[in-house]
Design an enzyme around this catalytic site. Structure first.
Site, PDB file in Angstrom:
ATOM      1  N   GLU A   8       0.814  -1.218   0.000  1.00  0.00           N
ATOM      2  CA  GLU A   8       0.000   0.000   0.000  1.00  0.00           C
ATOM      3  C   GLU A   8       0.846   1.265   0.000  1.00  0.00           C
ATOM      4  O   GLU A   8       0.438   2.289  -0.520  1.00  0.00           O
ATOM      5  CB  GLU A   8      -0.948   0.006   1.206  1.00  0.00           C
ATOM      6  CG  GLU A   8      -2.011   1.082   1.129  1.00  0.00           C
ATOM      7  CD  GLU A   8      -3.221   0.788   1.992  1.00  0.00           C
ATOM      8  OE1 GLU A   8      -3.849   1.745   2.436  1.00  0.00           O
ATOM      9  OE2 GLU A   8      -3.546  -0.395   2.222  1.00  0.00           O
ATOM     10  N   ASP A 104      -2.884  -3.047   3.200  1.00  0.00           N
ATOM     11  CA  ASP A 104      -3.366  -3.187   4.580  1.00  0.00           C
ATOM     12  C   ASP A 104      -4.464  -4.255   4.647  1.00  0.00           C
ATOM     13  O   ASP A 104      -5.359  -4.297   3.790  1.00  0.00           O
ATOM     14  CB  ASP A 104      -3.927  -1.866   5.094  1.00  0.00           C
ATOM     15  CG  ASP A 104      -2.812  -0.906   5.492  1.00  0.00           C
ATOM     16  OD1 ASP A 104      -1.643  -1.298   5.398  1.00  0.00           O
ATOM     17  OD2 ASP A 104      -3.115   0.243   5.873  1.00  0.00           O
ATOM     18  N   TYR A 307      -1.049  -4.278  14.007  1.00  0.00           N
ATOM     19  CA  TYR A 307      -1.897  -3.458  13.121  1.00  0.00           C
ATOM     20  C   TYR A 307      -2.860  -2.573  13.923  1.00  0.00           C
ATOM     21  O   TYR A 307      -3.618  -3.065  14.760  1.00  0.00           O
ATOM     22  CB  TYR A 307      -2.688  -4.382  12.194  1.00  0.00           C
ATOM     23  CG  TYR A 307      -3.445  -3.665  11.116  1.00  0.00           C
ATOM     24  CD1 TYR A 307      -2.789  -3.078  10.042  1.00  0.00           C
ATOM     25  CD2 TYR A 307      -4.842  -3.571  11.168  1.00  0.00           C
ATOM     26  CE1 TYR A 307      -3.496  -2.432   9.035  1.00  0.00           C
ATOM     27  CE2 TYR A 307      -5.555  -2.917  10.172  1.00  0.00           C
ATOM     28  CZ  TYR A 307      -4.870  -2.351   9.109  1.00  0.00           C
ATOM     29  OH  TYR A 307      -5.569  -1.689   8.120  1.00  0.00           O
TER      30      TYR A 307
END
Length: 690
Positions: A8, A104, A307
């Site tokens: 990303e 992601d 995350y």
């Protein structure tokens, strides 16, 4: 054949390339013997805008609403077209056999990658990397367990349905309101009910009327208890309270009941994103956006937390084996960590392991990487400390307190005393509590010792970002990843403001809530939509069915606005007159500060509300000077001592001597001149040569 790996961001691509041996660096990608690693720059594509789909939709007119296109296509974003072109060239290489989506691991990340693959017409196999931390170990493990991208088709369908729903409702309602009331009025399915939550709290504060009332307190030794009342405002006059005290004082009270119980309080679960945003706002005053940015940096740059965009506080059972390694990484964080390791890194808060409560990502945790504190900013250290402290609580014993409740009766009225004694401090470090000075016994007689206190009811407090995030989570407004952006958008669009005491709806925002459709103001509609989107992601509902309902709702919302009889007052229009046409000036917020623009559409007059501060220094006080627009052009003025200076044009600035040139010239002319050689000295020099 090579794998084309799509990350990303460039920073993530760099990390992946190191682990996967892609050591050849190129402008838009890294390459190795088996892999090519490239990257998006966030979203490279977006849904087409109305003007891209229909010429009639280029101008904002009520007659063209609602806009319900048969097919919403995608288009490249103008500033990142070079990267999209590079990805397309890589995807069409003959030696590329498959793509690995490494964006992601979430709804938006899936959308980023799928749109790119759709745009470049990629027809070869696609796999998905799904990891919750960016450590080398997590990346290697993730690539060992790649899954077919088809397993995430439902997640993509949910993301696409959300984007299309926001397009249909947001653009149509915003256009309808803007055209009808001739001002930029932005509305949406999430931001409008979020704004309404802040306004509802303001209404409670505005409607609040303080009440004076009296309370009766009984003192025994140094302990005090308030008389229990069903209605705390029952005693509105001091005479009523004094009359009761007089009645009570005629005889002693009695200890009628003593209850003891052991309260066990387990440690709190690790953070999800919304909770850490709330606590960081309460502790440090950080905005939701700032906290997300800091956690993202700890995850992406420093690789020491998992995350961040997670909505779960739980962990999966297969993570039990990783807990010791994570604990070892923070072994120097606090003295108790070594004790936890010595005891085998046993998690005491066992209910944290629940597979069914982890959807896309587990709770926020430290990774197995040791932190390098010298590389963390002060703000990053604060957030990291919060995450690690909460993680360590999982290994601590529960907090146990022996609670004693003593009921003292004076006639029909009762007073309740409470005593607490810490049996086991556990995860709570502070154990200092007031010593119990009274030894109670059932049937004990209590002498009357009363005081009457005057109280004033307190008004509700304005919503802060912390409390607003809590309400947004309660009503499913947005996702953990988007809530910070929604708050920022409301502020940027001048519908809401930050104040020292909390969030406040602007006059424009108050009017918007009166003008917009009632169903968009309440959170129930958006809450039901979010449940539908979750059902689509879980494969339990078809996106077409959801979007048909959205189209029907869009038509209804636009029709409501068209037929509305509401009036609108533009509070941004000032009493200041345009010097060119005489119309009123409108105040606008821009990136460069507040400006005044003419309300006359045919007039182009605009000026700054406040003078622009330049980097040019005042020759007297050496502070930065303001740029003033005068009749004969712009000039510098110092607001501290009134000194003015002419602003030089570009040609004059070039002619003007720089400080470097000035010093060089001064040095040249300050050197002592060498004396001329005299005739005698010249004759002697000539004689010496001979």
């Amino acid at each position: 054949m090579k794998q084309l790996i799509l990350a990303e961001k460039p920073s993530v691509a760099k990390d992946l390339s190191k682990v996967l041996g892609a050591n050849q660096k190129h402008k838009n990608y890294y390459e190795g013997p088996k892999v090519i690693v490239t990257w998006a720059l966030g979203h490279l594509l977006s849904l087409k805008m109305p003007e891209d789909l229909n010429k009639e939709w280029q101008s904002w007119q009520m007659e063209t609403l609602p806009m319900i296109p048969k097919n919403l296509g995608i288009k490249p974003l103008p500033k990142t077209g070079h990267q999209l072109k590079a990805i397309k060239q890589l995807a069409t290489r003959k030696d590329v056999g498959e793509v690995v989506i490494a964006t992601d691991a979430g709804r938006e990340g899936e959308l980023v990658a799928r749109w790119i693959l759709e745009y470049v017409h990629f027809s070869k196999p696609v796999k998905r990397l799904w990891i919750s931390s960016q450590t080398d170990k997590a990346i290697k493990e993730g690539f060992k367990h790649l899954k077919p991208a088809k397993e995430y088709d439902a997640l993509y369908a949910s993301a696409l349905a959300r984007a299309k729903a926001d397009w249909l409702v947001g653009l149509n309602v915003t256009r309808a309101l803007t055209v009808k009331y001739q001002d930029n009025l932005s509305a949406g399915r999430v931001q409008t009910p979020t704004l309404a939550l802040v306004r509802d709290q303001e209404k409670k504060i505005e409607q609040f009327r303080p009440q004076t009332y009296f309370t009766i307190h009984l003192t025994v030794a140094h302990e005090q208890a308030k008389m229990l009342q069903k209605n705390q405002f029952a005693l509105k006059k001091i005479e009523e309270a004094q009359a009761l005290v007089k009645t009570f004082s005629q005889s002693n009270g009695t200890v009628t009941e003593i209850q003891e119980k052991l309260k066990t309080e387990p440690a709190p679960l690790p953070y999800d994103l919304t909770e850490i945003q709330r606590e960081a706002n309460q502790r440090y005053g950080y905005s939701a956006k700032k906290t997300l940015s800091l956690v993202q940096s700890l995850y992406e740059t420093h690789k020491i937390v998992t995350y961040p965009r997670t909505d779960s506080k739980y962990l999966t059972n297969d993570m039990k084996s990783t807990m010791k390694e994570r604990l070892q990484a923070v072994s120097d964080f606090a003295p108790e960590v070594k004790l936890y390791l010595k005891n085998g890194a046993v998690v005491k808060q066992t209910k944290v392991f629940q597979d069914n409560k982890v959807t896309d990502h587990h709770a926020l945790l430290p990774t197995e990487n040791r932190p390098r504190y010298e590389k963390l900013s002060n703000e990053e250290q604060k957030i990291y400390q919060m995450i690690v402290t909460r993680f360590l609580m999982l290994f601590a014993e529960p907090h146990k307190v022996s609670q004693t409740k003593i009921t003292v009766s004076f006639g029909t009225e009762i007073f309740v005393f409470r005593q607490n004694r810490v049996v086991q401090s556990g995860w709570k470090q502070s154990t200092a509590e007031a010593a119990n000075e009274v030894e109670w016994k059932k049937g004990q007689r209590i002498a009357p010792n009363f005081t009457v206190k005057k109280e004033l009811s307190a008004p509700p407090k304005p919503l802060t970002e912390a409390s607003l995030l809590g309400f947004m989570e309660k009503y499913s407004l947005g996702t953990p990843a988007t809530r910070a952006e929604i708050i920022e958008k409301l502020i940027k669009s001048e519908l809401m403001e930050r104040t020292p005491v909390g969030l406040q709806v602007s006059p424009k925002g108050k009017q918007l809530l009166e003008l917009v459709n009632p169903s968009l103001v309440t959170p129930e509609l958006t809450e039901s939509w979010e449940k539908d989107l979750e059902a689509i992601a879980a494969g339990k509902k078809q996106s077409n069915q959801f979007l048909q309902g959205i189209e029907k709702e869009t038509k209804r919302l636009v029709q409501e606005i068209k037929t509305s009889k509401q009036s609108y007052q533009d509070f941004s229009i000032t009493q200041k007159k345009c010097p060119e046409c005489g119309s009123n000036l409108r105040e606008k917020n821009t990136r460069d500060g507040k400006i005044y623009v003419c309300t006359n559409a045919d007039c182009s007059y605009r000026r700054r509300k406040d003078p622009k501060v330049s980097n040019h220094r005042c020759p007297q006080c050496h502070r930065k000077m303001e740029i003033i627009e005068g009749k004969n052009g712009a000039y510098f003025r110092c607001k501290y001592d009134g000194t003015t200076e002419k602003m030089l044009g570009k040609k004059e600035q070039k002619k003007k001597m720089t400080k470097h040139e000035e010093r060089r010239l001064m040095k040249k002319y300050s050197q002592a001149e060498e004396p001329e050689e005299s005739p005698l000295a010249a004759a002697l020099r000539a004689a010496m040569k001979e």
